[in-house]
Design a protein around this motif. Structure first.
Motif, PDB file in Angstrom:
ATOM      1  N   ASP A   1      -4.179  68.743 -39.515  1.00 51.37           N
ATOM      2  CA  ASP A   1      -3.260  68.379 -38.433  1.00 51.37           C
ATOM      3  C   ASP A   1      -3.690  67.055 -37.812  1.00 51.37           C
ATOM      4  OD1 ASP A   1      -1.817  70.694 -38.801  1.00 51.37           O
ATOM      5  OD2 ASP A   1      -3.086  71.844 -37.419  1.00 51.37           O
ATOM      6  N   VAL A   2      -2.690  66.254 -37.433  1.00 51.41           N
ATOM      7  CA  VAL A   2      -2.977  64.975 -36.777  1.00 51.41           C
ATOM      8  C   VAL A   2      -3.112  65.222 -35.274  1.00 51.41           C
ATOM      9  CG1 VAL A   2      -2.158  62.625 -36.348  1.00 51.41           C
ATOM     10  CG2 VAL A   2      -1.647  63.754 -38.532  1.00 51.41           C
ATOM     11  N   PRO A   3      -4.240  64.845 -34.659  1.00 50.68           N
ATOM     12  CA  PRO A   3      -4.406  65.042 -33.218  1.00 50.68           C
ATOM     13  C   PRO A   3      -3.461  64.148 -32.416  1.00 50.68           C
ATOM     14  CG  PRO A   3      -6.218  63.744 -34.113  1.00 50.68           C
ATOM     15  CD  PRO A   3      -5.422  64.221 -35.281  1.00 50.68           C
ATOM     16  N   ASN A   4      -3.253  64.495 -31.144  1.00 51.05           N
ATOM     17  CA  ASN A   4      -2.333  63.733 -30.285  1.00 51.05           C
ATOM     18  C   ASN A   4      -2.751  62.269 -30.145  1.00 51.05           C
ATOM     19  OD1 ASN A   4      -0.696  65.958 -29.812  1.00 51.05           O
ATOM     20  ND2 ASN A   4      -1.876  66.604 -28.022  1.00 51.05           N
ATOM     21  N   ARG A   5      -4.037  62.022 -30.196  1.00 51.43           N
ATOM     22  CA  ARG A   5      -4.526  60.650 -30.041  1.00 51.43           C
ATOM     23  C   ARG A   5      -4.301  59.827 -31.302  1.00 51.43           C
ATOM     24  NH1 ARG A   5      -8.822  60.274 -33.233  1.00 51.43           N
ATOM     25  NH2 ARG A   5     -10.059  62.149 -33.674  1.00 51.43           N
ATOM     26  N   GLY A   6      -3.852  60.475 -32.379  1.00 52.20           N
ATOM     27  CA  GLY A   6      -3.695  59.784 -33.661  1.00 52.20           C
ATOM     28  C   GLY A   6      -4.990  59.776 -34.448  1.00 52.20           C
ATOM     29  N   TRP A   7      -4.987  59.083 -35.583  1.00 50.65           N
ATOM     30  CA  TRP A   7      -6.167  58.977 -36.444  1.00 50.65           C
ATOM     31  C   TRP A   7      -6.734  57.564 -36.395  1.00 50.65           C
ATOM     32  CZ3 TRP A   7      -4.704  61.735 -41.701  1.00 50.65           C
ATOM     33  CH2 TRP A   7      -4.820  63.120 -41.527  1.00 50.65           C
ATOM     34  N   THR A   8      -8.025  57.471 -36.444  1.00 50.03           N
ATOM     35  CA  THR A   8      -8.667  56.167 -36.602  1.00 50.03           C
ATOM     36  C   THR A   8      -8.569  55.749 -38.069  1.00 50.03           C
ATOM     37  OG1 THR A   8     -10.847  57.084 -37.111  1.00 50.03           O
ATOM     38  CG2 THR A   8     -10.317  56.727 -34.771  1.00 50.03           C
ATOM     39  N   LYS A   9      -8.849  54.477 -38.330  1.00 51.39           N
ATOM     40  CA  LYS A   9      -8.816  54.000 -39.713  1.00 51.39           C
ATOM     41  C   LYS A   9      -9.820  54.768 -40.562  1.00 51.39           C
ATOM     42  CE  LYS A   9     -10.626  50.001 -40.915  1.00 51.39           C
ATOM     43  NZ  LYS A   9     -10.839  48.537 -41.096  1.00 51.39           N
ATOM     44  N   GLY A  10     -11.002  55.038 -39.988  1.00 52.88           N
ATOM     45  CA  GLY A  10     -12.029  55.766 -40.719  1.00 52.88           C
ATOM     46  C   GLY A  10     -11.583  57.170 -41.101  1.00 52.88           C
ATOM     47  N   GLU A  11     -10.877  57.838 -40.182  1.00 52.84           N
ATOM     48  CA  GLU A  11     -10.407  59.198 -40.463  1.00 52.84           C
ATOM     49  C   GLU A  11      -9.339  59.196 -41.559  1.00 52.84           C
ATOM     50  OE1 GLU A  11     -10.927  61.561 -36.224  1.00 52.84           O
ATOM     51  OE2 GLU A  11      -9.314  60.098 -36.432  1.00 52.84           O
ATOM     52  N   ILE A  12      -8.481  58.182 -41.550  1.00 54.67           N
ATOM     53  CA  ILE A  12      -7.449  58.083 -42.586  1.00 54.67           C
ATOM     54  C   ILE A  12      -8.089  57.896 -43.953  1.00 54.67           C
ATOM     55  CG2 ILE A  12      -5.548  56.658 -43.460  1.00 54.67           C
ATOM     56  CD1 ILE A  12      -4.859  56.045 -40.531  1.00 54.67           C
ATOM     57  N   VAL A  13      -9.058  56.976 -44.028  1.00 59.56           N
ATOM     58  CA  VAL A  13      -9.734  56.701 -45.300  1.00 59.56           C
ATOM     59  C   VAL A  13     -10.469  57.940 -45.787  1.00 59.56           C
ATOM     60  CG1 VAL A  13     -11.570  55.365 -46.405  1.00 59.56           C
ATOM     61  CG2 VAL A  13      -9.949  54.232 -44.869  1.00 59.56           C
ATOM     62  N   ASN A  14     -11.166  58.621 -44.892  1.00 59.10           N
ATOM     63  CA  ASN A  14     -11.909  59.829 -45.275  1.00 59.10           C
ATOM     64  C   ASN A  14     -10.983  60.942 -45.745  1.00 59.10           C
ATOM     65  OD1 ASN A  14     -14.444  58.758 -44.773  1.00 59.10           O
ATOM     66  ND2 ASN A  14     -14.422  59.367 -42.612  1.00 59.10           N
ATOM     67  N   THR A  15      -9.801  61.030 -45.157  1.00 63.41           N
ATOM     68  CA  THR A  15      -8.836  62.049 -45.584  1.00 63.41           C
ATOM     69  C   THR A  15      -8.393  61.801 -47.015  1.00 63.41           C
ATOM     70  OG1 THR A  15      -8.046  62.366 -43.321  1.00 63.41           O
ATOM     71  CG2 THR A  15      -6.592  63.100 -45.079  1.00 63.41           C
ATOM     72  N   PHE A  16      -8.091  60.537 -47.328  1.00 62.95           N
ATOM     73  CA  PHE A  16      -7.727  60.195 -48.704  1.00 62.95           C
ATOM     74  C   PHE A  16      -8.876  60.521 -49.661  1.00 62.95           C
ATOM     75  CE2 PHE A  16      -4.318  57.346 -47.006  1.00 62.95           C
ATOM     76  CZ  PHE A  16      -3.282  57.877 -47.753  1.00 62.95           C
ATOM     77  N   ARG A  17     -10.073  60.191 -49.246  1.00 64.98           N
ATOM     78  CA  ARG A  17     -11.230  60.462 -50.107  1.00 64.98           C
ATOM     79  C   ARG A  17     -11.381  61.954 -50.366  1.00 64.98           C
ATOM     80  NH1 ARG A  17     -15.241  56.105 -47.152  1.00 64.98           N
ATOM     81  NH2 ARG A  17     -14.792  54.346 -48.519  1.00 64.98           N
ATOM     82  N   ASP A  18     -11.155  62.761 -49.335  1.00 65.56           N
ATOM     83  CA  ASP A  18     -11.262  64.220 -49.488  1.00 65.56           C
ATOM     84  C   ASP A  18     -10.201  64.746 -50.453  1.00 65.56           C
ATOM     85  OD1 ASP A  18     -13.390  64.285 -47.755  1.00 65.56           O
ATOM     86  OD2 ASP A  18     -12.192  64.837 -46.000  1.00 65.56           O
ATOM     87  N   ILE A  19      -8.992  64.195 -50.353  1.00 66.23           N
ATOM     88  CA  ILE A  19      -7.919  64.624 -51.257  1.00 66.23           C
ATOM     89  C   ILE A  19      -8.291  64.323 -52.703  1.00 66.23           C
ATOM     90  CG2 ILE A  19      -5.533  64.141 -51.978  1.00 66.23           C
ATOM     91  CD1 ILE A  19      -4.854  63.706 -49.021  1.00 66.23           C
TER      92      ILE A  19
END
Length: 269
Positions: A1-19
């Motif tokens: 889930d995307v938090p209300n504050r949004g995602w940082t660039k680092g979190e976006i990159v890490n999510t792709f890496r996890d996928i």
């Protein structure tokens, strides 16, 4: 889930890496990132985004630029892992532009509306402008609008020529109106000297500019920056000539836009 504050660039990159690591969709995944006009991105962000992307597994980057030297903006730490292959596309020729316009014309105009010489003329004019497809499309669009305004049954080569004048008029007006005040004063000085039928050297230009600017004038050296910028915009041209032995070399400046248009624009600001 995307938090209300949004995602940082680092979190976006890490999510792709996890996928990619978990192979979440049951197949090998490759992320293709297309960066159009990458020179603008690099100018604003540096090479931070490229640095991140080139160090992420299963990511391919396609970058597009109008400038061959854009890679000068990339540091060696990134180029070492970029492992790029460069493909250079030459400017469109008249025949290619004609194909593009013909395809668009089928969608935009009724059969028989365009005279046979309209598309070749638009293509030839645009080919002289470094093969700019946008310019070719603008010519055709404006020619059609002018014919419509005249209630003409045909779009002719005369409409194309009128369209060229309209586009250049709008372009020059927009450029002049958005120039900084000091550059507008330099243009006004060039206009005044041109109307006096004077040969415009940088020294003579600076004297006229000082008369217009009074106490607000910039330095003589700064004027050279303004001249270079105005030349890049295509509003003026410069030519360095030799005055002969012992007299050195001089920059001669000339207007490259219509005097009346320049005067009307400057005094309407």
């Amino acid at each position: 889930d995307v938090p209300n504050r949004g995602w940082t660039k680092g979190e976006i990159v890490n999510t792709f890496r996890d996928i990619f690591k978990t192979n979440a969709f049951g197949k090998k995944l490759i992320l293709i990132v297309i960066l159009d006009e990458i020179d603008i991105l690099l100018d604003k962000d540096g090479d931070g985004i490229l640095y991140t992307l080139t160090r992420t597994d299963n990511v391919s980057v396609l970058s597009i630029s109008n400038y061959l030297d854009f890679k000068n903006l990339i540091k060696s730490r990134v180029t070492s892992s970029l492992n790029d292959k460069e493909i250079v596309f030459p400017p469109y020729g008249a025949d290619q532009l004609s194909d593009i316009l013909s395809e668009r014309a089928e969608l935009a105009f009724s059969d028989g509306v365009l005279n046979d010489d309209v598309i070749p003329l638009c293509s030839a004019m645009a080919a002289k402008e470094e093969g700019d497809a946008r310019y070719a499309l603008d010519l055709l669009k404006n020619a059609g609008e002018l014919a419509f305004d005249e209630d003409s049954e045909k779009v002719t080569s005369e409409h194309v020529k009128m369209a060229k004048d309209r586009i250049e008029h709008n372009k020059v007006t927009e450029i002049i109106q958005t120039l900084p005040l000091q550059q507008q004063r330099v243009l006004e000085a060039i206009l005044n000297l041109t109307k006096q039928d004077e040969e415009i050297s940088s020294g003579k230009l600076y004297e006229e500019y000082k008369e217009l600017s009074k106490k607000d004038a910039v330095t003589y050296r700064r004027i050279f920056d303004f001249i270079n910028e105005l030349e890049l915009l295509g509003i003026i041209s410069t030519n360095t000539i030799s005055r002969g032995r012992g007299k050195g070399r001089t920059n001669i400046i000339k207007l490259q836009c219509n005097e009346n248009l320049l005067e009307a624009t400057l005094f309407s600001i």
